[in-house]
Design an enzyme around this catalytic site. Sequence first.
Site, PDB file in Angstrom:
ATOM      1  N   LYS A 106      36.832  18.919-104.392  1.00  0.00           N
ATOM      2  CA  LYS A 106      35.385  19.141-104.194  1.00  0.00           C
ATOM      3  C   LYS A 106      35.104  20.417-103.423  1.00  0.00           C
ATOM      4  CE  LYS A 106      34.292  14.245-104.576  1.00  0.00           C
ATOM      5  NZ  LYS A 106      35.672  13.702-104.518  1.00  0.00           N
TER       6      LYS A 106
HETATM    7  O1  LIG Z   1      30.979  10.691-107.049  1.00  0.00           O
HETATM    8  C1  LIG Z   1      32.171  10.590-106.731  1.00  0.00           C
HETATM    9  C2  LIG Z   1      33.033  11.650-106.767  1.00  0.00           C
HETATM   10  C3  LIG Z   1      34.354  11.438-106.479  1.00  0.00           C
HETATM   11  N1  LIG Z   1      34.815  10.223-106.123  1.00  0.00           N
HETATM   12  C4  LIG Z   1      36.256  10.092-105.832  1.00  0.00           C
HETATM   13  O2  LIG Z   1      36.843   9.217-106.794  1.00  0.00           O
HETATM   14  C5  LIG Z   1      37.775   8.351-106.158  1.00  0.00           C
HETATM   15  C6  LIG Z   1      37.290   6.926-106.265  1.00  0.00           C
HETATM   16  O3  LIG Z   1      38.257   6.044-105.766  1.00  0.00           O
HETATM   17  P1  LIG Z   1      38.177   4.459-106.029  1.00  0.00           P
HETATM   18  O4  LIG Z   1      39.315   3.922-105.227  1.00  0.00           O
HETATM   19  O5  LIG Z   1      38.361   4.217-107.504  1.00  0.00           O
HETATM   20  O6  LIG Z   1      36.855   3.989-105.531  1.00  0.00           O
HETATM   21  C7  LIG Z   1      37.914   8.848-104.728  1.00  0.00           C
HETATM   22  O7  LIG Z   1      38.954   9.802-104.680  1.00  0.00           O
HETATM   23  C8  LIG Z   1      36.589   9.529-104.471  1.00  0.00           C
HETATM   24  O8  LIG Z   1      36.680  10.568-103.514  1.00  0.00           O
HETATM   25  C9  LIG Z   1      33.955   9.177-106.085  1.00  0.00           C
HETATM   26  O9  LIG Z   1      34.336   8.029-105.780  1.00  0.00           O
HETATM   27  N2  LIG Z   1      32.648   9.374-106.394  1.00  0.00           N
END
Ligand SMILES: O=c1ccn([C@@H]2O[C@H](COP(=O)(O)O)[C@@H](O)[C@H]2O)c(=O)[nH]1
Length: 291
Positions: A106
């Site tokens: 990001k």
């Molecule tokens: O809008 C967003 C952007 C990035 N993320 C990222 O995705 C994963 C989600 O992890 P889970 O364990 O599946 O919840 C994490 O790395 C976030 O930083 C997001 O969730 N939402």
Amino acid sequence: MSVDPTTGGARAPFGERLAAAMDEHGPLCVGIDPHPGLLSAWGLADDATGLREFALRVVDAVGGRVAALKPQAALFERHGSRGLAVLEDVIAAGRAAGTPVIVDAKRGDIGSTMEGYADAFLRDGSPLAGDALTVSPYLGFGSLRPAIEAALASGRGVFVLCLTSNTEGEQVQHARDEDGVSVAARIASEAALLNHGVDPLGSVGLVVGATIGGAAASTGTDLTAVNGPLLAPGVGAQGAGAAELAQVFGAARRQVLASSSRGVLAAGPDAGALRAAAAAASSDVRAALRG
Ligand SMILES: O=c1ccn([C@@H]2O[C@H](COP(=O)(O)O)[C@@H](O)[C@H]2O)c(=O)[nH]1
């Protein structure tokens, strides 16, 4: 086409490579998020050695079997320079397995600094360069130009934050300008311009959470017109599933790469169990998005 310096062969554009991977394996991205609690649950120490074991075990288990891998940079960075060395090895291992690697870092800054991020994450020869990078447009979409140019010149891609999976994002992303156009809609239309006419998918993607309900419609964000991949985190641990994916994406669903991290990783440390969890998640999202 750009040239892959490792193989010397032509590297197709990221959007084309990702579309092929989604068709072959189903539209699932497995996130590699080595949270301290997961390291502990896997019987690993919360240090660089545990981190390496964890992350490479995920690549070994699911690499070559899913459409993409998405290491979360923050959870490597928290281990300092040794963590970054592990991230480099994870990126290399994922790519060696033939799986596109999206580095979820990001990044976003003024243009001159974005040049540095582009060098780090999007140029051949950098050990932190995967196949795509998540970027933040909140210094203005134009500030991302160095990253987008570097990505397109090397067969890589970017995913620009648009409608994120967290509710706090609404404060910024749903805001409207004097013409009534929302921030999210503006970002989507900038991406659409860059992807115009590219077949099958452009390489400038968006991040659109699977948890956002009707926010694409309510913010006037035309996801289909983006003509690029839509990275959809929020599947699994954040509560979204097949029904939410179908509701959120509608006619844009074939562009979607659904992403799950903890929802798959919780099945570890056994490689077979991880593989089974990824296969189950992949089959769910395929049914929702491609059925
Ligand atoms: O809008 C967003 C952007 C990035 N993320 C990222 O995705 C994963 C989600 O992890 P889970 O364990 O599946 O919840 C994490 O790395 C976030 O930083 C997001 O969730 N939402």
